[in-house]
Design an enzyme around this catalytic site. Structure first.
Site, PDB file in Angstrom:
ATOM      1  N   SER A 144       0.855  -1.186   0.000  1.00  0.00           N
ATOM      2  CA  SER A 144       0.000   0.000   0.000  1.00  0.00           C
ATOM      3  C   SER A 144       0.890   1.234   0.000  1.00  0.00           C
ATOM      4  O   SER A 144       2.048   1.184   0.440  1.00  0.00           O
ATOM      5  CB  SER A 144      -0.887   0.009   1.251  1.00  0.00           C
ATOM      6  OG  SER A 144      -1.541   1.255   1.399  1.00  0.00           O
ATOM      7  N   TYR A 157      -1.562  -0.996  10.569  1.00  0.00           N
ATOM      8  CA  TYR A 157      -1.715  -1.176   9.121  1.00  0.00           C
ATOM      9  C   TYR A 157      -0.454  -0.728   8.387  1.00  0.00           C
ATOM     10  O   TYR A 157       0.050  -1.435   7.504  1.00  0.00           O
ATOM     11  CB  TYR A 157      -2.925  -0.389   8.627  1.00  0.00           C
ATOM     12  CG  TYR A 157      -3.278  -0.649   7.187  1.00  0.00           C
ATOM     13  CD1 TYR A 157      -3.875  -1.846   6.800  1.00  0.00           C
ATOM     14  CD2 TYR A 157      -3.028   0.303   6.196  1.00  0.00           C
ATOM     15  CE1 TYR A 157      -4.208  -2.097   5.480  1.00  0.00           C
ATOM     16  CE2 TYR A 157      -3.363   0.068   4.879  1.00  0.00           C
ATOM     17  CZ  TYR A 157      -3.954  -1.126   4.521  1.00  0.00           C
ATOM     18  OH  TYR A 157      -4.276  -1.367   3.214  1.00  0.00           O
TER      19      TYR A 157
END
Length: 251
Positions: A144, A157
């Site tokens: 990401s 995350y």
């Protein structure tokens, strides 16, 4: 049918980006194994591909559990005789709901185990099969842009996605001698809901002029795993409409 007779595992393929990736490989003739925790979504994705003439199978798998990953890979190799491509897409982001001060160790572990440890485990197991292939194999990990930048209270995350990026270059070096390429894709804003509901400002803030779609990531996977592109390994491909290159100041 560029991927005819190739066997591809896509984790987290019941919806969103994973589902688009599975569909893209099936459209190119691959045997696709949809590894998904949500049985209803996994089965629906497999049936959709089958209805359009592709070959897909749903296999229930919680990627945070080592035994289920081992079983997934063993089943795929046994049924199809080979594994050519692994797409590590499964992940969760539910720790976004907690601040740094509220986030528990168990919640941290759940995110890291699901997002990052699963990449290690699935690649380890699939590579045992791929290394027997004369042509090797290919792995793509979904990281990401959060591996490169952050918003507040996204520690678990961000750490998991940073780990995926680092694992990618480490495994690329390790598995290179077996003819296995390992790359990662770092998506930015990829809309998996109703694209038509996006606002003009959502699109215009991107240098590309639009928000991303799951198909943008699927096409990148097809590119990175093509046999003729085996000179590409250990890389992180950012697909974000240029947002990480955009200098932003508060007005």
């Amino acid at each position: 049918m560029k991927y005819a007779d190739k066997t591809v595992i896509v984790t987290g393929a019941g919806h969103g980006i994973g589902r688009a990736i599975a569909g893209a490989y099936a459209a190119e003739g691959a045997n696709v194994v949809i590894a998904e925790l949500n049985a209803a979504l996994g089965q629906e994705a497999a049936e959709e591909i089958t209805r359009t003439g592709g070959t897909a199978e749903f296999v229930a798998c919680d990627v945070s559990i080592e035994g289920q990953i081992i079983a997934l890979v063993a089943h795929t190799a046994r049924k199809y005789g080979n594994i050519d491509i692994l797409i590590n897409n499964a992940g969760i982001a539910n720790a976004h709901t907690k601040t740094l001060f509220e986030l528990s160790a168990d919640e941290w572990d759940k995110v890291l185990n699901t997002n990052a440890r699963s990449v290690f485990l699935a690649t380890r197991e699939a590579a045992k099969i791929m290394r027997r292939n004369a042509a090797g194999g290919a792995v793509v990990n979904l990281s990401s842009t959060r591996s490169l930048m952050s918003e507040p209270n996204t520690e678990a995350y961000a750490a998991s996605k940073g780990a995926i990026s680092a694992l990618t270059h480490a495994m690329a070096v390790t598995l290179g001698e077996d003819g296995i390429t390992v790359n990662c894709i770092s998506p930015g804003w990829i809309e998996t809901g109703d694209y038509a509901q996006l606002r003009e400002i959502d699109h215009k803030q991107h240098p590309s002029g639009r928000v991303g779609k799951p198909e943008d990531i699927a096409r990148a996977c097809l590119y990175l795993t093509a046999p003729e592109n085996n000179f590409i390994t250990g890389t992180q491909l950012v697909i974000d409409g240029g947002m990480t290159r955009k200098m932003i100041y508060e007005p």
